[in-house]
Scaffold this active site. Structure first.
Site: not given
Ligand code: AGP
Length: 595
Positions: A2, A27, A71, A97-98, A468, A472, A475, A491, A590
């Site tokens: 959050c 966030r 969140w 937050n936490g 990656e 992406k 995501e 395989h 994020k």
């Molecule tokens: C990447 O697009 C993601 N949002 C996610 O995988 C991110 O890279 C991961 O949570 C790690 O975050 P950080 O680099 O802030 O540790």
């Protein structure tokens, strides 16, 4: 995860809080709320974005308040579960937050004492605990006693009716104070306050802080402490979209600049050599790179580069698996890669490494973040602020940092090292050239948007780029995507090939090229449409693939940097064609500050 914010000063609190919450939406964005205080507290909450909340907020004259964008972790997305949460008498409000791990037992005990709860959240125990300990005018003391009862992580901001101060506290969740002129701010991160100030103080674990309009008092374990005032090197404009439809696209286009910044001042001009101003073991025997998500993919590239260029044993370990794998048994240097510097899994792995006596380095984008304070030293990747949930420019910058780290050990032959460094310096220009071809790549993304499954394949150093690309795509476009080393297809994954399984194949002219060609022929033979990403000047692949995307030809070892841009744009245009909320994908945030 959050976002939380607090304001106290000479301005009207509501517009400041709403503006700052908007900046923190990345966030968390399923619900939000604010509480402003004068003689009484006024709390307004909404399910949805900050814009929904702003429609509900009645004009007021308060100049102090707190806010939260959520969140959901504990309890559904409802107004009752949105923060701020308040005590029984409606005199104390808290944003958090936490995660409070022992909230069920705390709640049961408070209920036995007559406290009534209205939400399903872990956070609601906090205003009740503070109420239990509160004596008029002594909010700080009550917060101190309340947090002593907590097991778990927290960054909290508390306000009481009639009070002339905010109280904030943190443990294992980030919290920063912004210093203004007759006004002060508290927030989860600096983006919330950049419109007002760039002078900040990062709180440490265990800090409890009283913030008034004119001053800030910090204590830890009952003793007054002072924390360094830092100037944030980012501007408010950098966290705006600047004419792009999405932050993600803007951040993809900022990559030439990000790479220039990562390299700046780290390569000597006359005799090309990399010098990093970091504390590092002189001759590490075994290096462990630990990270999550995209940062883990950068770690995989780092593993290969350190092994090949620095001739040192290196291995990448997913941070959430760190304890199971026990890499500290044989390593002497642990490198934590995290753009935010706040990822709970990565921080936990780093703490384990420290406890085992390993030297630690943080490869981080965010100044003042927890990882920078936890590790022996930090290598800043300097990508600038990244707002979109999908990591793009921070990933590229991390990858470039891996080249710098590997080259700084200076163990390959001088000529090869010089060639590599000279070409690394040209990468920003190559990236700009590739970005000029965005519309071509966009067409391939639009074509792929009709499928429900996609494979990304590669070999060697481009396999992490395939990972990656698949991450992406999942995501931001919600399309099922998998990455495979091309040689692994036979395989098992071969069974899924066919006209409904397009394959994006990364095939630069490196030592894996002819094997990639064979793999692609096998894929084609099974009916899958193939999009090949190849070097400029490569006309052979046109005979094999259905479509070809050309990238500037660079030394093979540097090809991951350019291929990354292609998979980023492909995933972006799949998501755009499918009408997805690109910067704020469902169920993701994020920075992931929970384990
Ligand atoms: C990447 O697009 C993601 N949002 C996610 O995988 C991110 O890279 C991961 O949570 C790690 O975050 P950080 O680099 O802030 O540790």
């Amino acid at each position: 995860m959050c976002g939380i914010v607090g304001y106290i000063g000479h301005r009207l609190a509501q517009p400041v809080l709403l503006n700052s919450l908007g900046k923190l939406e990345y966030r968390g964005y399923d619900s939000c709320g604010i509480a402003v205080a004068e003689r009484s507290l006024e709390v307004t909450k909404a399910v949805g974005r900050v814009v929904e909340l702003s429609r509900l907020v009645a004009k007021g004259s308060a100049t102090a308040g707190i806010g939260h964008t959520r969140w959901a972790t504990h309890g559904a997305v409802t107004t009752a579960n949105a923060h701020p949460h308040i005590d029984c008498r409606g005199r104390i409000a808290v944003v958090h937050n936490g995660i409070i791990e022992n909230y069920l037992e705390l709640r049961a005990a408070l209920e036995r004492d007559g406290h009534r709860f209205v939400s399903e959240t872990d956070t609601e125990v906090l205003p009740h605990l503070i109420e239990k300990y509160y004596r008029e005018g002594r909010l700080e003391e009550a917060v101190g006693l309340a947090v002593k009862c907590l097991v778990g992580s927290y960054a909290i901001i508390v306000i009481a009716a009639g009070s002339k101060s905010l109280v904030a506290a943190r443990r294992d969740s980030p919290l920063v104070i912004g210093l203004g002129d007759r006004e002060n701010f508290v927030a989860s991160d600096v983006s919330a306050m950049l419109d007002y100030t760039d002078r900040v103080v990062y709180l440490e674990d265990g800090d409890i802080c009283r913030v008034t309009a004119d001053d800030v008092f910090i204590a830890n374990s009952g003793t007054t402490v002072s924390r360094k005032v830092q100037v944030v090197p980012w501007t408010a404009e950098q966290v705006q979209k600047g004419g792009y439809e999405h932050f993600m696209l803007k951040e993809i286009h900022e990559q030439p600049k990000a790479v220039s910044e990562t390299l700046a001042g780290r390569i000597s001009v006359i005799e090309p050599a990399v010098t990093l101003d970091i504390e590092a073991p002189a001759n590490p025997r075994n290096i462990v790179l630990t990270a999550c998500g995209s940062s883990y993919h950068a770690a995989l590239i780092g593993e290969l580069l350190l092994t090949r260029l620095a001739r040192v044993r290196a291995r990448a370990v997913i941070a959430s698996e760190f304890e199971q794998v026990e890499p500290t048994l044989d390593s002497d240097w642990v490198i934590a890669i995290t753009q935010s510097g706040e990822t709970a899994d990565t921080l936990r792995a780093t703490k384990k490494a420290r406890a085992a006596g390993c030297a630690t380095l943080a490869v981080v984008n965010v100044q003042g973040s927890t990882a920078t304070r936890l590790c022996d030293d930090t290598l800043f990747v300097r990508a600038g602020p990244e707002v979109s949930v999908a990591a793009t420019k921070t990933f590229i910058a991390q990858v470039v940092a891996m080249y710098l780290l590997a080259l700084s050990r200076g163990t390959i032959d001088r000529k090869a090292e010089t060639d590599l460094i000279n070409e690394l310096k040209l990468i920003p220009a190559y990236l700009s050239r590739l970005l000029d071809r965005e519309s071509d790549i966009a067409q391939h993304g639009a074509y792929l948007a009709r499928f429900t499954d996609i494979f990304f394949v590669a070999r060697g150093i481009n396999y992490p780029v395939a990972l990656e690309g698949a991450l992406k795509t999942k995501e931001i476009s919600y399309v099922h995507a998998e990455a495979h080393p091309a040689g692994e297809l036979k395989h098992g994954p071969f069974a899924l090939l066919g006209p409904n399984m397009p394959v994006v194949a990364l095939a630069p002219k490196d030592e894996t090229y002819s094997l990639m060609q064979s793999s692609m022929k096998e894929i084609k033979a099974r009916g899958s449409p193939v999009i090949a990403v190849v070097d400029e000047g490569d006309s052979d692949m046109e005979q094999v693939a259905d479509y070809v995307i050309k990238v500037p030809a660079v030394q093979p070892l540097l090809s991951p940097i350019l291929n990354t841009v292609v998979v980023q744009l492909i995933s972006y245009y799949i998501a755009k064609t499918r009408g997805c909320p690109i910067d704020r994908p469902a169920n993701l945030a994020k920075s992931v500050t929970v384990l």
